[in-house]
Enzyme design. Sequence first.
Site, PDB file in Angstrom:
ATOM      1  N   HIS A  70      29.477 -20.937  -8.102  1.00 34.59           N
ATOM      2  CA  HIS A  70      29.300 -21.838  -9.244  1.00 34.59           C
ATOM      3  C   HIS A  70      29.138 -21.008 -10.516  1.00 34.59           C
ATOM      4  O   HIS A  70      28.092 -20.393 -10.747  1.00 34.59           O
ATOM      5  CB  HIS A  70      28.071 -22.707  -9.007  1.00 34.59           C
ATOM      6  CG  HIS A  70      27.874 -23.785 -10.025  1.00 34.59           C
ATOM      7  ND1 HIS A  70      28.913 -24.529 -10.544  1.00 34.59           N
ATOM      8  CD2 HIS A  70      26.750 -24.255 -10.624  1.00 34.59           C
ATOM      9  CE1 HIS A  70      28.440 -25.406 -11.408  1.00 34.59           C
ATOM     10  NE2 HIS A  70      27.128 -25.254 -11.464  1.00 34.59           N
ATOM     11  N   ASP A 118      34.836 -22.913  -7.441  1.00 35.24           N
ATOM     12  CA  ASP A 118      33.557 -23.509  -7.833  1.00 35.24           C
ATOM     13  C   ASP A 118      33.310 -24.792  -7.040  1.00 35.24           C
ATOM     14  O   ASP A 118      34.112 -25.719  -7.086  1.00 35.24           O
ATOM     15  CB  ASP A 118      33.557 -23.818  -9.327  1.00 35.24           C
ATOM     16  CG  ASP A 118      32.168 -24.070  -9.878  1.00 35.24           C
ATOM     17  OD1 ASP A 118      31.405 -24.826  -9.243  1.00 35.24           O
ATOM     18  OD2 ASP A 118      31.843 -23.517 -10.943  1.00 35.24           O
ATOM     19  N   SER A 157      27.646 -25.291 -16.379  1.00 35.41           N
ATOM     20  CA  SER A 157      27.592 -26.499 -15.573  1.00 35.41           C
ATOM     21  C   SER A 157      27.388 -27.725 -16.474  1.00 35.41           C
ATOM     22  O   SER A 157      28.190 -27.953 -17.375  1.00 35.41           O
ATOM     23  CB  SER A 157      26.490 -26.353 -14.525  1.00 35.41           C
ATOM     24  OG  SER A 157      26.660 -27.265 -13.482  1.00 35.41           O
TER      25      SER A 157
END
Length: 524
Positions: free
Chosen positions: A493, A463, A245
């Site tokens: 995610h 995602d 991320s």
Amino acid sequence: MMRFVRWTGLGAAAALLVAGCSSGASDGGEDGKGGTADARPSAGASGTTGTAGATASLPASLTGQKPDWGRCKGGSDSPAPSREWQCATVKVPLDWSEPDGTTIDLALIRAKAKGSGSERIGSLLFNFGGPGGSGVSTLPAYGSTVSSLHERYDLVSWDPRGVGASEGVRCRGDKEMQAAESVDSTPDTPAEEQAYLDDAADFGEGCEKAAGPLMAHVSTTDTARDLDLMRQVLGDTKLHYFGISYGTELGGVYAHLFPKNVGRLVLDAVVDPSADSVGHAKNQAKGFQLALDNYLKSTGQDPEQGSAKIADLLKRIDTKPLPTSSGRKLTQTLAVTGIVLPLYSESGWPSLTSALESAEQGDGSELLALADAYNERDTAGHYGTTTHSQRVISCLDDKQRPTLEQTKQLLPEFEKVSPVFGTFLGWDTAGWCHDWPVAGQFDSPEVSAPGAAPILLVGNTGDPATPYEGARRMADELGKGVGVLLTWKGEGHGAYGSGSDCVDSAVDGYLLNGAVPKDGKVCS
């Protein structure tokens, strides 16, 4: 004011948060931005340059550190990890333009490689996202996911500057945090608009008071320089790194600053480095709406009709918050936050179904529990500090500051992108860094890394927080022969450790054997 969606890179911990929605708070915890090239920091700005020998100019008191590894201590709300985990601190300059000046301590955690000395590759450093996520608290829980890598790597993570045990920032107390939940994050009247902006300014003042001089030195660029110093202190010639991320943005900035120091870098759940702050918010509105549509399809609902039903529920809650078993009220803001959390992982979808059904029947308890997990609030009313650190870091990074009027002009476009999340993310562009005490540094991060070794990017087509297109754009911006894209057609995610043998074997082969997958490889 709470951050609901944008830049909250829960990364690998998302599924853990869904499973433990009533767990205690912790200090542990996305992302794109597109200005012109001259708005971005150059490799030579503020300190060292992107060459392998550049850090030789740093004082020996920094480069010659020998971390004193010892048993990790538990926190007030969490036990100490098992004995295989060791903790230490490393000193880094407060201001990288003055490496001989004041230093701060960064908290590190590691578990030494399990294999024999001849098999050990080096250290593998992890950043789990945020910004603001604590690597020290997250890595032990993630250890089983990367057990295959543990044979040949020392698993290492840290709390970046301004986070957790590394000069972590707390901008508000628990009572103030709870009181702020009543502020309408999609204001409908001039009075609500003013309250929204006043709350944002108050939060910034609290951060400035808490952080002091650190407030101007918690940028992603600062942390990338910390990362290279940690590489040296750990005794590694090259950096081996796993970023998830927001951690992918950090990895891209590192590669730009230190291309010749790039070893084996994996960037999973990749941020879009070309979008500015508003563009990033739009990307996430699209991403979470896509995840919601996929969830609705899985329950046999028409996505358009299902989204309209949820949007209507949120409007009713805005007018009249729902009661809960705790005695607190479920506001519209908390309801959206509760919807967001289960979308980070497909395993959370059943909890979303149950929570929405209860809310339709007039009980907000389940959505509130999900929102509390996202906001790191425990049953005693204590909040974690991830959202505090997240804000001081992202507002120092981001130069863009939309005004109230500019935001109002953007709202129709946001609402068109997502009937459920668009309004919230649109208003967030005005409130997140409103009247912030320090100026933002750039419109978008520079990640071009000519001459770097191949970097593996893992993009997930489902995602929600870091939409798949960001991985393609990161590959383009890293440069030809550097960014290698691996695609997973999945949900949630992040991709590694999410159930795809194809993804896991490709990542393991790259990190353990240096086997670079073919650019464009797709895992169904």
